[in-house]
Each structure stands twice: as C-alpha cells, then as structure tokens.
Design an enzyme around this catalytic site. Structure first.
Site, PDB file in Angstrom:
ATOM      1  N   HIS A  43       7.945 -14.557  23.667  1.00  0.00           N
ATOM      2  CA  HIS A  43       9.363 -14.788  23.952  1.00  0.00           C
ATOM      3  C   HIS A  43       9.870 -13.814  25.015  1.00  0.00           C
ATOM      4  O   HIS A  43       9.182 -12.862  25.363  1.00  0.00           O
ATOM      5  CB  HIS A  43      10.205 -14.632  22.669  1.00  0.00           C
ATOM      6  CG  HIS A  43      10.072 -13.287  22.026  1.00  0.00           C
ATOM      7  ND1 HIS A  43       9.458 -13.086  20.809  1.00  0.00           N
ATOM      8  CD2 HIS A  43      10.467 -12.059  22.436  1.00  0.00           C
ATOM      9  CE1 HIS A  43       9.488 -11.806  20.504  1.00  0.00           C
ATOM     10  NE2 HIS A  43      10.089 -11.146  21.469  1.00  0.00           N
TER      11      HIS A  43
HETATM   12  P1  TYD Z   1       9.502 -11.624  15.138  1.00  0.00           P
HETATM   13  O1  TYD Z   1      10.561 -11.590  16.183  1.00  0.00           O
HETATM   14  O2  TYD Z   1       8.914 -12.938  14.777  1.00  0.00           O
HETATM   15  O3  TYD Z   1       8.316 -10.630  15.564  1.00  0.00           O
HETATM   16  P2  TYD Z   1       7.407 -10.688  16.899  1.00  0.00           P
HETATM   17  O4  TYD Z   1       8.341 -10.794  18.054  1.00  0.00           O
HETATM   18  O5  TYD Z   1       6.656  -9.379  16.880  1.00  0.00           O
HETATM   19  O6  TYD Z   1       6.478 -11.835  16.824  1.00  0.00           O
HETATM   20  O7  TYD Z   1      10.087 -10.911  13.835  1.00  0.00           O
HETATM   21  C1  TYD Z   1       9.486 -11.007  12.557  1.00  0.00           C
HETATM   22  C2  TYD Z   1      10.573 -11.003  11.485  1.00  0.00           C
HETATM   23  O8  TYD Z   1      11.282  -9.767  11.497  1.00  0.00           O
HETATM   24  C3  TYD Z   1      11.588 -12.093  11.677  1.00  0.00           C
HETATM   25  O9  TYD Z   1      11.906 -12.600  10.387  1.00  0.00           O
HETATM   26  C4  TYD Z   1      12.801 -11.398  12.225  1.00  0.00           C
HETATM   27  C5  TYD Z   1      12.681  -9.996  11.666  1.00  0.00           C
HETATM   28  N1  TYD Z   1      13.221  -8.938  12.539  1.00  0.00           N
HETATM   29  C6  TYD Z   1      14.344  -8.245  12.148  1.00  0.00           C
HETATM   30  O10 TYD Z   1      14.946  -8.507  11.086  1.00  0.00           O
HETATM   31  N2  TYD Z   1      14.817  -7.230  12.947  1.00  0.00           N
HETATM   32  C7  TYD Z   1      14.214  -6.898  14.116  1.00  0.00           C
HETATM   33  O11 TYD Z   1      14.665  -5.960  14.801  1.00  0.00           O
HETATM   34  C8  TYD Z   1      13.044  -7.649  14.515  1.00  0.00           C
HETATM   35  C9  TYD Z   1      12.339  -7.319  15.796  1.00  0.00           C
HETATM   36  C10 TYD Z   1      12.579  -8.662  13.695  1.00  0.00           C
END
Ligand code: TYD
Length: 112
Positions: A43
């Site tokens: 993303h």
């Molecule tokens: P996600 O964005 O899918 O991780 P990545 O970009 O590493 O693939 O995030 C995983 C989960 O964590 C999702 O349920 C959202 C949550 N999250 C938060 O609550 N706060 C945050 O700051 C981040 C980065 C993720």
C-alpha cells in the site's frame, strides 16, 4: 524514499543510536512488527510519512522502482506518503520499528 544513516555512539559499553533531528516529521505514532511471515504492506498512504528501522534481523522492502534490504539498525528508510511499499523475506528474528507522522487511520491507506 530516502535512506539515512543514524548517528551511533559506540564505546566499551555498547552502541547507542539516535533518531532525532533527522526525521522530516513529528512522530505521532510508533509501532513495531515482530515474527513476520509472508508479505506485509502492499500500500501507500495519503498523508502519513514513515521511518522504518530494522532493529534486528533483515527485511526486503519492495518499492515501485527499487528493492532495498534493511539489515542494519543504523539505516533509516524514510517513506513519503506516495511511496508504495511491500515487505517480505523477513528473517525469523526480524524486528521492524516504524515511526509515523500521523495517528492510525484506515482512510489514509491506498491498497492495491
Ligand atoms: P496492516 O496495515 O494490515 O499491516 P501491514 O501494513 O504491515 O501489512 O495492519 C495490521 C492490523 O493492525 C490491522 O488490523 C490494522 C492494525 N493497525 C493498527 O491498529 N494501528 C496501526 O498503527 C497499524 C499500522 C495497524
């Protein structure tokens, strides 16, 4: 994307690495990723600027036009909001620290 080298103070007691005025944003959020497997990310953001530091182990970061391995805790990768990124090839012991300019919001994500 920009890679910067963090200043490290080393002496007989160990290494002390500083993240201070090198960041182009005020830190509003900190998170870290451990025990990663597979692929994460895939993303870019609308507003959030991020700084990535691999505190332990190694990780491969894929950008639109680049592939960068982070494997040194003195390396800091600055990702601008438009920098699409995907992360994989994590070592088992990988600890990825992320400093972010904004609070978490799902609305700030643009996914593939
Ligand atoms: P996600 O964005 O899918 O991780 P990545 O970009 O590493 O693939 O995030 C995983 C989960 O964590 C999702 O349920 C959202 C949550 N999250 C938060 O609550 N706060 C945050 O700051 C981040 C980065 C993720």
């Amino acid at each position: 994307m920009k890679l910067i080298e963090l200043p490290t103070h080393s002496d007989a007691r160990g290494d002390l690495t500083v993240i201070e005025s090198c960041l182009p944003f005020m830190i509003r959020r900190v998170f870290f990723i451990t025990k990663p497997v597979g692929v994460r990310g895939g993303h870019y953001h609308i507003k959030t600027v991020q700084a990535l530091i691999c505190l332990q182990g190694s990780i491969l970061i894929e950008l639109r036009d680049d592939l960068v391995r982070l494997d040194d805790k003195r390396q800091c990768m600055i990702l601008q909001p438009s920098d699409w990124h995907s992360m994989y090839e994590f070592s088992e012991d990988c600890i990825l620290l992320v400093l972010a300019s904004e609070h978490y919001s799902e609305n700030d994500y643009v996914r593939d």
